[in-house]
Write an enzyme that holds these catalytic residues in place. Sequence first.
Site, PDB file in Angstrom:
ATOM      1  N   CYS A   1       0.788  -1.232   0.000  1.00 14.20           N
ATOM      2  CA  CYS A   1       0.000   0.000   0.000  1.00 14.20           C
ATOM      3  C   CYS A   1       0.818   1.279   0.000  1.00 14.20           C
ATOM      4  O   CYS A   1       0.257   2.367  -0.167  1.00 14.20           O
ATOM      5  CB  CYS A   1      -0.937   0.007   1.208  1.00 14.20           C
ATOM      6  SG  CYS A   1      -1.810  -1.552   1.444  1.00 14.20           S
TER       7      CYS A   1
ATOM      8  N   HIS B   1      -4.170   7.567   5.899  1.00 13.58           N
ATOM      9  CA  HIS B   1      -4.209   6.268   5.209  1.00 13.58           C
ATOM     10  C   HIS B   1      -5.608   5.682   5.386  1.00 13.58           C
ATOM     11  O   HIS B   1      -6.181   5.151   4.439  1.00 13.58           O
ATOM     12  CB  HIS B   1      -3.130   5.343   5.759  1.00 13.58           C
ATOM     13  CG  HIS B   1      -2.979   4.076   4.991  1.00 13.58           C
ATOM     14  ND1 HIS B   1      -2.748   4.052   3.632  1.00 13.58           N
ATOM     15  CD2 HIS B   1      -3.035   2.778   5.385  1.00 13.58           C
ATOM     16  CE1 HIS B   1      -2.665   2.790   3.219  1.00 13.58           C
ATOM     17  NE2 HIS B   1      -2.836   1.999   4.268  1.00 13.58           N
TER      18      HIS B   1
ATOM     19  N   HIS C   1      -9.675   1.220  -1.256  1.00 12.18           N
ATOM     20  CA  HIS C   1      -8.225   1.145  -1.045  1.00 12.18           C
ATOM     21  C   HIS C   1      -7.605   0.670  -2.351  1.00 12.18           C
ATOM     22  O   HIS C   1      -7.766  -0.486  -2.742  1.00 12.18           O
ATOM     23  CB  HIS C   1      -7.906   0.174   0.093  1.00 12.18           C
ATOM     24  CG  HIS C   1      -6.486   0.253   0.552  1.00 12.18           C
ATOM     25  ND1 HIS C   1      -5.490   0.855  -0.180  1.00 12.18           N
ATOM     26  CD2 HIS C   1      -5.880  -0.198   1.691  1.00 12.18           C
ATOM     27  CE1 HIS C   1      -4.346   0.761   0.462  1.00 12.18           C
ATOM     28  NE2 HIS C   1      -4.563   0.135   1.609  1.00 12.18           N
TER      29      HIS C   1
END
Length: 390
Positions: free
Chosen positions: A159, A284, A318
């Site tokens: 990520c 995040h 995401h």
Amino acid sequence: MEHTLFINHYAMVNALGGDNKTIKDNLLAGKQDGIAINEVLLNEGPIHVASVTLPLPDLSGKRIEFQTRNNQLASLALAQLRLPVEALIAKYGAHRIAVIVGTSTSGIAQGEQAMTQLNLTGEFPDNYCYQQQEMDNLSQFISSELKVSGLSMTLSTACSSSAKAFATAQELISNGLADAAIVGGVDSLCGMTVNGFHALASTSAGVCNPSSVNRDGINLGEAAALAIVSKESGSVKLLGVGESSDAHHMSAPHPAGEGASRAMQSALNHAGYSASRVDYINLHGTATPKNDEMEALAVADVFGCHVACSSSKGLIGHTLGAAGATEIGFCWLLLGGTDFAGHVWDGQRDSNLPPINLVPPGTQHSQPITTCLSNSFAFGGNNVSVLIGL
């Protein structure tokens, strides 16, 4: 010797749209329509994901290894960068333009489709080759499309991949190995990631709910986000990048957010900025129990609880290897205006989390936004914070 670097152009494609104006309008409106039920990707049944539904370029005339959905997403973004890249090539030469990008899936979706056909017919499809799945496929495709021949690499740190690309580009240019870089990331939805995160009990039963006491996991998404970083003077500066690796656990962050705190503080130190100069933090904010808890602790530790914060995961999902560059891009869009990107959730605070300032859609700053920080935290404790500003 470090130079002041600028982010002069940005191109994005995600569930909010395929151009900067549309994406910014939908971002500020808190639009969640792009997260919808998918009946195909998860083996166990329907799941909410954030797909790109725009028509994608036809790559059937390209080399076979470049014929992937990942590269279709990249191609749609690249179309917005061709003219400025041509100007950089004319000034510096194609060999001085680097390509530094991140991904986590590359062309895995094509491999999944090929295996399905192999199991049904005993043969792979004609339009499949293994190179479609290789991680460096993305950087090779972009270099080929833009006709640049400088250093080319694909980073894959889950990520944080495309946020780390900004750090690498900064190092290359500052050390004289390139004059400019195409920086960012692309990731496309595929069965491997959807089923993998579901197996980790990390996917949400509905639309994700960052920071809420009711949060239960992520929605996966897909996106492309590409920018030009160079010494060419412009309005938006790449002020600082902070990196850390706490290596606390293979798939869980350090519970106290120690690595996240170090990354944020390192970005501030790199820029020579105090925490009080930051107007907005793009969290995040994955909506998993552990991530949101540790990030709130880390933000409170470095910034206190007053700076405006929000997560965009409830709008675009995401996007994994594209998440860092996409959310830095959102910050890039906000600079110079007074509108914050709002935190879209059910408003039910978790009393175990520090009360950081989660701003709702429609919130405005009292003056133009000049400095933004974007966080990207990955498996293995690979943490990156990127600070940009006017």
